[in-house]
Design a protein around this motif. Structure first.
Motif, PDB file in Angstrom:
ATOM      1  N   LEU A   1     -15.989 -16.783  13.628  1.00 44.19           N
ATOM      2  CA  LEU A   1     -15.257 -15.980  14.291  1.00 44.19           C
ATOM      3  C   LEU A   1     -15.264 -16.251  15.702  1.00 44.19           C
ATOM      4  O   LEU A   1     -14.239 -15.969  16.744  1.00 44.19           O
ATOM      5  CB  LEU A   1     -15.927 -14.436  14.295  1.00 44.19           C
ATOM      6  N   ILE A   2     -16.369 -16.919  16.285  1.00 46.32           N
ATOM      7  CA  ILE A   2     -16.242 -17.386  17.790  1.00 46.32           C
ATOM      8  C   ILE A   2     -15.217 -18.343  18.101  1.00 46.32           C
ATOM      9  O   ILE A   2     -14.441 -18.312  19.315  1.00 46.32           O
ATOM     10  CB  ILE A   2     -17.628 -18.024  18.239  1.00 46.32           C
ATOM     11  N   ASP A   3     -14.939 -19.338  17.171  1.00 46.05           N
ATOM     12  CA  ASP A   3     -13.928 -20.162  17.273  1.00 46.05           C
ATOM     13  C   ASP A   3     -12.415 -19.572  17.001  1.00 46.05           C
ATOM     14  O   ASP A   3     -11.605 -19.890  17.823  1.00 46.05           O
ATOM     15  CB  ASP A   3     -13.978 -21.225  16.268  1.00 46.05           C
ATOM     16  N   PHE A   4     -12.394 -18.560  16.027  1.00 46.13           N
ATOM     17  CA  PHE A   4     -11.097 -17.767  16.202  1.00 46.13           C
ATOM     18  C   PHE A   4     -11.103 -17.124  17.467  1.00 46.13           C
ATOM     19  O   PHE A   4     -10.059 -17.361  18.108  1.00 46.13           O
ATOM     20  CB  PHE A   4     -11.133 -16.810  14.978  1.00 46.13           C
ATOM     21  N   TRP A   5     -11.848 -16.576  18.067  1.00 44.82           N
ATOM     22  CA  TRP A   5     -11.801 -15.647  19.450  1.00 44.82           C
ATOM     23  C   TRP A   5     -11.295 -16.663  20.528  1.00 44.82           C
ATOM     24  O   TRP A   5     -10.513 -16.418  21.326  1.00 44.82           O
ATOM     25  CB  TRP A   5     -13.204 -14.997  19.672  1.00 44.82           C
ATOM     26  N   ALA A   6     -12.026 -17.862  20.656  1.00 44.71           N
ATOM     27  CA  ALA A   6     -11.459 -18.954  21.641  1.00 44.71           C
ATOM     28  C   ALA A   6      -9.972 -19.271  21.408  1.00 44.71           C
ATOM     29  O   ALA A   6      -8.920 -19.411  22.385  1.00 44.71           O
ATOM     30  CB  ALA A   6     -12.417 -20.143  21.365  1.00 44.71           C
ATOM     31  N   TRP A   7      -9.523 -19.308  20.133  1.00 46.34           N
ATOM     32  CA  TRP A   7      -8.257 -19.841  19.671  1.00 46.34           C
ATOM     33  C   TRP A   7      -7.350 -18.569  20.091  1.00 46.34           C
ATOM     34  O   TRP A   7      -6.246 -18.763  20.766  1.00 46.34           O
ATOM     35  CB  TRP A   7      -8.102 -20.244  18.318  1.00 46.34           C
TER      36      TRP A   7
ATOM     37  N   PRO B   1       0.707  -1.289   0.085  1.00 47.10           N
ATOM     38  CA  PRO B   1       0.075   0.056   0.117  1.00 47.10           C
ATOM     39  C   PRO B   1       1.034   1.305   0.088  1.00 47.10           C
ATOM     40  O   PRO B   1       1.924   1.207   0.434  1.00 47.10           O
ATOM     41  CB  PRO B   1      -0.676  -0.035   1.197  1.00 47.10           C
ATOM     42  N   ALA B   2       0.384   2.296  -0.700  1.00 40.76           N
ATOM     43  CA  ALA B   2       1.091   3.692  -0.631  1.00 40.76           C
ATOM     44  C   ALA B   2       1.092   4.118   0.821  1.00 40.76           C
ATOM     45  O   ALA B   2       1.959   5.017   1.047  1.00 40.76           O
ATOM     46  CB  ALA B   2       0.548   4.426  -1.765  1.00 40.76           C
ATOM     47  N   GLY B   3      -0.086   4.011   1.456  1.00 40.50           N
ATOM     48  CA  GLY B   3      -0.150   4.411   2.753  1.00 40.50           C
ATOM     49  C   GLY B   3      -1.119   3.349   3.554  1.00 40.50           C
ATOM     50  O   GLY B   3      -1.919   2.709   2.943  1.00 40.50           O
ATOM     51  N   GLY B   4      -0.878   3.474   4.939  1.00 42.18           N
ATOM     52  CA  GLY B   4      -1.643   2.631   5.805  1.00 42.18           C
ATOM     53  C   GLY B   4      -0.996   1.227   5.644  1.00 42.18           C
ATOM     54  O   GLY B   4      -0.035   1.002   5.259  1.00 42.18           O
ATOM     55  N   LYS B   5      -2.089   0.390   6.181  1.00 38.80           N
ATOM     56  CA  LYS B   5      -1.776  -1.091   6.361  1.00 38.80           C
ATOM     57  C   LYS B   5      -2.374  -1.834   5.226  1.00 38.80           C
ATOM     58  O   LYS B   5      -2.060  -3.082   5.172  1.00 38.80           O
ATOM     59  CB  LYS B   5      -2.087  -1.501   7.642  1.00 38.80           C
ATOM     60  N   PHE B   6      -3.242  -1.244   4.507  1.00 35.66           N
ATOM     61  CA  PHE B   6      -3.954  -2.439   3.464  1.00 35.66           C
ATOM     62  C   PHE B   6      -4.028  -1.446   2.335  1.00 35.66           C
ATOM     63  O   PHE B   6      -4.246  -0.234   2.371  1.00 35.66           O
ATOM     64  CB  PHE B   6      -5.375  -2.655   4.051  1.00 35.66           C
ATOM     65  N   LEU B   7      -4.159  -2.248   0.987  1.00 35.10           N
ATOM     66  CA  LEU B   7      -4.505  -1.890  -0.153  1.00 35.10           C
ATOM     67  C   LEU B   7      -6.149  -1.401  -0.164  1.00 35.10           C
ATOM     68  O   LEU B   7      -6.797  -1.992   0.941  1.00 35.10           O
ATOM     69  CB  LEU B   7      -4.129  -2.674  -1.406  1.00 35.10           C
ATOM     70  N   PRO B   8      -6.638  -0.417  -1.100  1.00 37.08           N
ATOM     71  CA  PRO B   8      -8.029  -0.228  -0.738  1.00 37.08           C
ATOM     72  C   PRO B   8      -8.769  -1.110  -0.656  1.00 37.08           C
ATOM     73  O   PRO B   8      -8.652  -2.212  -1.655  1.00 37.08           O
ATOM     74  CB  PRO B   8      -8.125   0.695  -1.943  1.00 37.08           C
ATOM     75  N   GLY B   9      -9.616  -1.322   0.119  1.00 40.26           N
ATOM     76  CA  GLY B   9     -10.683  -2.510   0.158  1.00 40.26           C
ATOM     77  C   GLY B   9      -9.998  -4.034   0.831  1.00 40.26           C
ATOM     78  O   GLY B   9     -11.011  -4.836   0.937  1.00 40.26           O
ATOM     79  N   HIS B  10      -8.907  -4.148   1.005  1.00 38.18           N
ATOM     80  CA  HIS B  10      -8.255  -5.263   1.389  1.00 38.18           C
ATOM     81  C   HIS B  10      -8.449  -5.709   2.741  1.00 38.18           C
ATOM     82  O   HIS B  10      -8.247  -6.837   3.251  1.00 38.18           O
ATOM     83  CB  HIS B  10      -6.764  -5.418   0.887  1.00 38.18           C
ATOM     84  N   ASP B  11      -8.755  -4.659   3.624  1.00 36.25           N
ATOM     85  CA  ASP B  11      -9.167  -5.043   4.775  1.00 36.25           C
ATOM     86  C   ASP B  11     -10.432  -5.866   5.073  1.00 36.25           C
ATOM     87  O   ASP B  11     -10.256  -6.445   6.075  1.00 36.25           O
ATOM     88  CB  ASP B  11      -9.185  -3.573   5.904  1.00 36.25           C
ATOM     89  N   SER B  12     -11.231  -5.710   3.945  1.00 33.18           N
ATOM     90  CA  SER B  12     -12.524  -6.531   4.413  1.00 33.18           C
ATOM     91  C   SER B  12     -12.140  -8.121   4.125  1.00 33.18           C
ATOM     92  O   SER B  12     -13.270  -8.891   4.250  1.00 33.18           O
ATOM     93  CB  SER B  12     -13.521  -5.899   3.394  1.00 33.18           C
ATOM     94  N   LYS B  13     -10.917  -8.349   3.623  1.00 28.95           N
ATOM     95  CA  LYS B  13     -10.860  -9.905   3.214  1.00 28.95           C
ATOM     96  C   LYS B  13     -10.401 -10.576   4.541  1.00 28.95           C
ATOM     97  O   LYS B  13     -10.251 -11.915   4.655  1.00 28.95           O
ATOM     98  CB  LYS B  13      -9.540 -10.014   2.469  1.00 28.95           C
ATOM     99  N   ILE B  14     -10.272  -9.919   5.703  1.00 27.63           N
ATOM    100  CA  ILE B  14      -9.498 -10.458   7.055  1.00 27.63           C
ATOM    101  C   ILE B  14     -10.850 -11.505   7.695  1.00 27.63           C
ATOM    102  O   ILE B  14     -10.399 -12.567   8.023  1.00 27.63           O
ATOM    103  CB  ILE B  14      -9.352  -9.272   7.947  1.00 27.63           C
ATOM    104  N   VAL B  15     -11.844 -10.792   7.801  1.00 28.65           N
ATOM    105  CA  VAL B  15     -13.049 -11.583   8.464  1.00 28.65           C
ATOM    106  C   VAL B  15     -13.392 -12.834   7.867  1.00 28.65           C
ATOM    107  O   VAL B  15     -13.259 -13.908   8.456  1.00 28.65           O
ATOM    108  CB  VAL B  15     -14.048 -10.772   8.736  1.00 28.65           C
ATOM    109  N   PRO B  16     -13.573 -12.848   6.547  1.00 39.12           N
ATOM    110  CA  PRO B  16     -13.765 -14.233   5.763  1.00 39.12           C
ATOM    111  C   PRO B  16     -12.681 -15.041   6.032  1.00 39.12           C
ATOM    112  O   PRO B  16     -12.738 -16.484   5.755  1.00 39.12           O
ATOM    113  CB  PRO B  16     -13.928 -13.683   4.495  1.00 39.12           C
ATOM    114  N   GLN B  17     -11.435 -14.850   5.632  1.00 40.50           N
ATOM    115  CA  GLN B  17     -10.180 -15.535   5.826  1.00 40.50           C
ATOM    116  C   GLN B  17     -10.341 -16.109   7.324  1.00 40.50           C
ATOM    117  O   GLN B  17      -9.832 -17.277   7.383  1.00 40.50           O
ATOM    118  CB  GLN B  17      -9.010 -14.732   5.667  1.00 40.50           C
TER     119      GLN B  17
END
Length: 63
Positions: A42-48, A18-34
């Motif tokens: 997400l509940i299983d992830f939180w327990a982990w 990215p030119a600035g920040g931590k993500f390319l535009p829109g790429h932050d929305s890929k985190i939850v599905p992954q």
């Protein structure tokens, strides 16, 4: 030592820089599905995550 944004890869691990920040535009929305794909929900992830944060060695996510 800090990295400037010019050399930091995108937080979604797509390989882009990215030119600035931590993500390319829109790429932050890929985190939850992954997380859901890696951990089942997400509940299983939180327990982990909670186990990892208190020093308990959590089982790796089911693939």
């Amino acid at each position: 030592m800090t990295m400037d944004n010019q050399s930091r890869p995108c937080g979604c691990r797509c390989g882009g820089v990215p030119a600035g920040g931590k993500f390319l535009p829109g790429h932050d929305s890929k985190i939850v599905p992954q997380l859901e794909a890696d951990h089942g929900s997400l509940i299983d992830f939180w327990a982990w995550y909670e186990k990892a944060m208190v020093g308990i060695s959590p089982e790796p996510p089911a693939s």
